[in-house]
Design a protein around this motif. Sequence first.
Motif, PDB file in Angstrom:
ATOM      1  N   GLN A   1      50.429  33.624  21.999  1.00  0.00           N
ATOM      2  CA  GLN A   1      49.916  32.603  21.087  1.00  0.00           C
ATOM      3  C   GLN A   1      48.789  33.201  20.230  1.00  0.00           C
ATOM      4  O   GLN A   1      48.750  33.030  19.023  1.00  0.00           O
ATOM      5  CB  GLN A   1      49.417  31.400  21.891  1.00  0.00           C
ATOM      6  CG  GLN A   1      48.651  30.365  21.079  1.00  0.00           C
ATOM      7  CD  GLN A   1      49.507  29.681  20.038  1.00  0.00           C
ATOM      8  OE1 GLN A   1      50.544  29.105  20.353  1.00  0.00           O
ATOM      9  NE2 GLN A   1      49.105  29.765  18.790  1.00  0.00           N
TER      10      GLN A   1
ATOM     11  N   ALA B   1      48.714  26.303  15.289  1.00  0.00           N
ATOM     12  CA  ALA B   1      49.838  25.366  15.339  1.00  0.00           C
ATOM     13  C   ALA B   1      51.123  26.004  14.821  1.00  0.00           C
ATOM     14  O   ALA B   1      52.173  25.364  14.791  1.00  0.00           O
ATOM     15  CB  ALA B   1      49.517  24.120  14.514  1.00  0.00           C
TER      16      ALA B   1
ATOM     17  N   ARG C   1      53.104  28.486  15.946  1.00  0.00           N
ATOM     18  CA  ARG C   1      54.235  28.777  16.855  1.00  0.00           C
ATOM     19  C   ARG C   1      55.087  27.524  17.144  1.00  0.00           C
ATOM     20  O   ARG C   1      56.296  27.577  16.970  1.00  0.00           O
ATOM     21  CB  ARG C   1      53.738  29.434  18.142  1.00  0.00           C
ATOM     22  CG  ARG C   1      54.859  30.215  18.831  1.00  0.00           C
ATOM     23  CD  ARG C   1      54.324  31.328  19.666  1.00  0.00           C
ATOM     24  NE  ARG C   1      53.786  30.865  20.930  1.00  0.00           N
ATOM     25  CZ  ARG C   1      54.144  31.383  22.102  1.00  0.00           C
ATOM     26  NH1 ARG C   1      55.033  32.333  22.178  1.00  0.00           N
ATOM     27  NH2 ARG C   1      53.589  30.950  23.207  1.00  0.00           N
ATOM     28  N   PRO C   2      54.465  26.398  17.556  1.00  0.00           N
ATOM     29  CA  PRO C   2      55.301  25.200  17.732  1.00  0.00           C
ATOM     30  C   PRO C   2      56.024  24.809  16.449  1.00  0.00           C
ATOM     31  O   PRO C   2      57.178  24.391  16.476  1.00  0.00           O
ATOM     32  CB  PRO C   2      54.305  24.110  18.147  1.00  0.00           C
ATOM     33  CG  PRO C   2      53.137  24.839  18.680  1.00  0.00           C
ATOM     34  CD  PRO C   2      53.073  26.148  17.950  1.00  0.00           C
TER      35      PRO C   2
ATOM     36  N   LEU D   1      56.719  29.731  25.794  1.00  0.00           N
ATOM     37  CA  LEU D   1      55.850  28.701  25.232  1.00  0.00           C
ATOM     38  C   LEU D   1      55.218  27.898  26.374  1.00  0.00           C
ATOM     39  O   LEU D   1      55.810  27.764  27.442  1.00  0.00           O
ATOM     40  CB  LEU D   1      56.644  27.744  24.329  1.00  0.00           C
ATOM     41  CG  LEU D   1      56.733  28.113  22.844  1.00  0.00           C
ATOM     42  CD1 LEU D   1      57.561  29.362  22.651  1.00  0.00           C
ATOM     43  CD2 LEU D   1      57.327  26.973  22.037  1.00  0.00           C
TER      44      LEU D   1
ATOM     45  N   ARG E   1      52.806  22.344  26.692  1.00  0.00           N
ATOM     46  CA  ARG E   1      52.340  21.541  25.548  1.00  0.00           C
ATOM     47  C   ARG E   1      53.100  21.918  24.275  1.00  0.00           C
ATOM     48  O   ARG E   1      53.497  21.060  23.495  1.00  0.00           O
ATOM     49  CB  ARG E   1      50.834  21.760  25.358  1.00  0.00           C
ATOM     50  CG  ARG E   1      50.256  20.980  24.196  1.00  0.00           C
ATOM     51  CD  ARG E   1      48.772  21.112  24.133  1.00  0.00           C
ATOM     52  NE  ARG E   1      48.146  20.477  25.294  1.00  0.00           N
ATOM     53  CZ  ARG E   1      46.834  20.404  25.476  1.00  0.00           C
ATOM     54  NH1 ARG E   1      46.022  20.933  24.608  1.00  0.00           N
ATOM     55  NH2 ARG E   1      46.350  19.802  26.535  1.00  0.00           N
ATOM     56  N   GLU E   2      53.298  23.222  24.089  1.00  0.00           N
ATOM     57  CA  GLU E   2      54.017  23.681  22.890  1.00  0.00           C
ATOM     58  C   GLU E   2      55.475  23.206  22.922  1.00  0.00           C
ATOM     59  O   GLU E   2      56.015  22.782  21.898  1.00  0.00           O
ATOM     60  CB  GLU E   2      53.963  25.212  22.799  1.00  0.00           C
ATOM     61  CG  GLU E   2      52.596  25.743  22.399  1.00  0.00           C
ATOM     62  CD  GLU E   2      52.523  27.261  22.445  1.00  0.00           C
ATOM     63  OE1 GLU E   2      51.840  27.839  21.604  1.00  0.00           O
ATOM     64  OE2 GLU E   2      53.132  27.874  23.343  1.00  0.00           O
TER      65      GLU E   2
ATOM     66  N   LYS F   1      55.672  19.677  21.914  1.00  0.00           N
ATOM     67  CA  LYS F   1      55.541  19.498  20.455  1.00  0.00           C
ATOM     68  C   LYS F   1      56.847  19.839  19.745  1.00  0.00           C
ATOM     69  O   LYS F   1      57.257  19.157  18.823  1.00  0.00           O
ATOM     70  CB  LYS F   1      54.428  20.403  19.919  1.00  0.00           C
ATOM     71  CG  LYS F   1      53.045  19.839  20.101  1.00  0.00           C
ATOM     72  CD  LYS F   1      52.029  20.745  19.413  1.00  0.00           C
ATOM     73  CE  LYS F   1      50.612  20.305  19.739  1.00  0.00           C
ATOM     74  NZ  LYS F   1      49.636  21.312  19.328  1.00  0.00           N
TER      75      LYS F   1
END
Lengths: 90, 224
Positions: B34, B100, B102-103, B188, B191-192, B195
């Motif tokens: 990340q 933000a 990556r997501p 990931l 959380r990711e 998303k």
Amino acid sequence: MTTPTRPSARCRRLLLELSRYLDGDLTPARRRTVERHIKSCACCGTMTARLRRTVAACRAEGKRRPPRDVMSRAAERIRILVARARVSPD
Amino acid sequence: MKQRKVTKTGGARRVTNSRRMNPVHEEGSAEPEQDEYTELVRSAATGDPEALDRLLMRAQEVAWRFSTSVCGHADDAEDAMQEALIKTYRYVGRIREPGAFRPWLYRTVRNACLMGRRKRVGEPARLQSLDEVLPGPHGPTRRDAPHPGKNPEQLADNAGLRRRLRKALRRLPAPYRAIVFLREMEGLSTREVAKVMGISEDNVKTRLHRARVQLQADLGRDAK
């Protein structure tokens, strides 16, 4: 450790927590409870070992690189896109 | 030091956003990558051509992996790569929150794959029931036991295991396959993944668990 039998209601409840246990997502107290149960129950011990191996197998499979010809086409697409953007930024 | 937050859901106490004792995942395993993405996005956004080049290549690699692993059709992969390339290029210039990215990238790739994806004949619509996958006299212990003396860690480099794993992944319904791909293979965080998939973190954990349970049953069955 007991021999595998039909999973008890307790085993079924615990099964739902096994991934959280493997992911380190349980409180220390709950983790100790799960560990104690896994050591004494063949059914849950077997399932834990299998889940652990499954996760390891998925990890090993992860992050494949595309074949060389695919990578070459990807690089060419970038080259064309950046060159076009330089000519006409909008 | 991260904050330890203990929540209580469905009778089970859980730890979230914490440094964790982790029997499988290395602690914070998703974080270095990340950070790497964040740096790359930051550099690309400030006009570093090398960073932009690497970012655009990565976006296409992600699209290729998602397309071939989750959607399962190599034919669609190049379209997904093209889409990821163009959207990433446009996005980088107006990025506000590099963390933000990556997501966003995985969500974009997922949408691109889903848009181009034809409904596959024979694709599983549901997971097996618990009784079909639990060890025990009526579950897979009897008919799905793994080959004695072999385990997936030992065989991680084995082409046979990889083939079986891919086959087992194809048997998962697509949303479950996507979660396994994002969490286990791409690393990931929960959380990711939440998303990307547009679902709650609890839902991610539940689906991931169900997918793992089915995968272990399929891997055991295919090893026989």
